[in-house]
Enzyme design. Sequence first.
Site, PDB file in Angstrom:
ATOM      1  N   LYS A  52       0.841  -1.204   0.000  1.00 26.81           N
ATOM      2  CA  LYS A  52       0.000   0.000   0.000  1.00 26.81           C
ATOM      3  C   LYS A  52       0.877   1.255   0.000  1.00 26.81           C
ATOM      4  O   LYS A  52       0.606   2.213  -0.721  1.00 26.81           O
ATOM      5  CB  LYS A  52      -0.939  -0.010   1.216  1.00 26.81           C
ATOM      6  N   GLN A  96      -4.552  -1.494   9.412  1.00 30.75           N
ATOM      7  CA  GLN A  96      -4.462  -2.819   8.808  1.00 30.75           C
ATOM      8  C   GLN A  96      -5.061  -3.868   9.741  1.00 30.75           C
ATOM      9  O   GLN A  96      -4.692  -3.960  10.903  1.00 30.75           O
ATOM     10  CB  GLN A  96      -2.980  -3.147   8.501  1.00 30.75           C
ATOM     11  N   ASP A 119     -11.248   3.075   3.852  1.00 35.49           N
ATOM     12  CA  ASP A 119     -11.619   1.676   3.628  1.00 35.49           C
ATOM     13  C   ASP A 119     -13.123   1.521   3.418  1.00 35.49           C
ATOM     14  O   ASP A 119     -13.590   0.469   2.987  1.00 35.49           O
ATOM     15  CB  ASP A 119     -11.212   0.826   4.849  1.00 35.49           C
TER      16      ASP A 119
END
Length: 282
Positions: A52, A96, A119
């Site tokens: 990422k 995460q 997200d």
Amino acid sequence: MSVLIDGKALAAKLRGELKEKIALYRAEHGEIGLAVVLIGEDPASQVYVRNKIKACEEVGIRSFSYRLPENCTQENAEELIRELVASDKVHGILVQLPLPKGLDERKLLKLIPPEKDVDGFCAENVGNLAMNRETIVACTPFGVMKMLEEYNISLRGKKAVVLGRSNIVGKPMAMLLVNADATVTVCHSRTENLKEVCAEADILVVAIGKAKFVTADMVKEGAVVIDVGMDRDENGKLCGDVDFESVKDKASYITPVPGGVGPMTITMLLYNTYLAASRRNA
Ligand code: NAP
């Protein structure tokens, strides 16, 4: 033989377009920042986070990387998130998952405001999606929609079956398909007559985490088959939830694994971060 939906090529194209948009944004408003928080030592999470951060660099998003130890307290983790929420330099916050045992994931993620939730996991963003309002959409299903759009696959009035009902893939996927006027059935581990239900689908999206689970007898002739799964086969090789070899001759379009949905997920994270920054300045 079906048409292969090339997620890798589409992701590269979208990242190229995004890079140009981000350069324009930066010239006018300054840098776009994504904070990536990794707690603990999970090896897979470390790889995802690295990928990422690399992807951010490629398109010109500034990444701020934070690592907390496996044994960090809930208070430490919350303190960090609060700092990131308050920072003007941070447009998106990504924690995460999974978190180490002992941390309250729900409580931690709740601290991230909808406008920084790149997200698309928080209740407000999910609620907006359910109501077909402007929102930030979970990256993987968002990426699937981009693929369907790119290949001009019409959804209106079509029968779509989503196999899997997770909060991060199956459910938002189903909502996006409904919002695009498909008639949607969501299946899961308690679904009866699963084979028959899947075999009626014009569009079949599979996200269950079971290697090569969907075989040709579960697929209608000419169906569009999207494989979200990221599994290992009996030889430890990366594969999807769909038995690609048997299904590819029956489907009209199919995504491979690797090179299908996977590359789109990070691309949509970058896109969501750009969107979050743009909306702040709108
Ligand atoms: P998850 O949270 O474990 O959810 C799996 C879903 O599949 C659940 O709804 C479960 O039903 C259902 N299911 C499991 N076994 C089933 C069976 N035998 N028959 C019917 N339904 C079954 O998984 P996830 O996070 O959605 O991920 C799914 C897959 O996508 C995994 O392989 C994951 O690695 C992959 N993934 C890939 C990407 C990417 O970027 N390519 C992103 C995210 C996830 P119940 O609800 O009844 O338990």
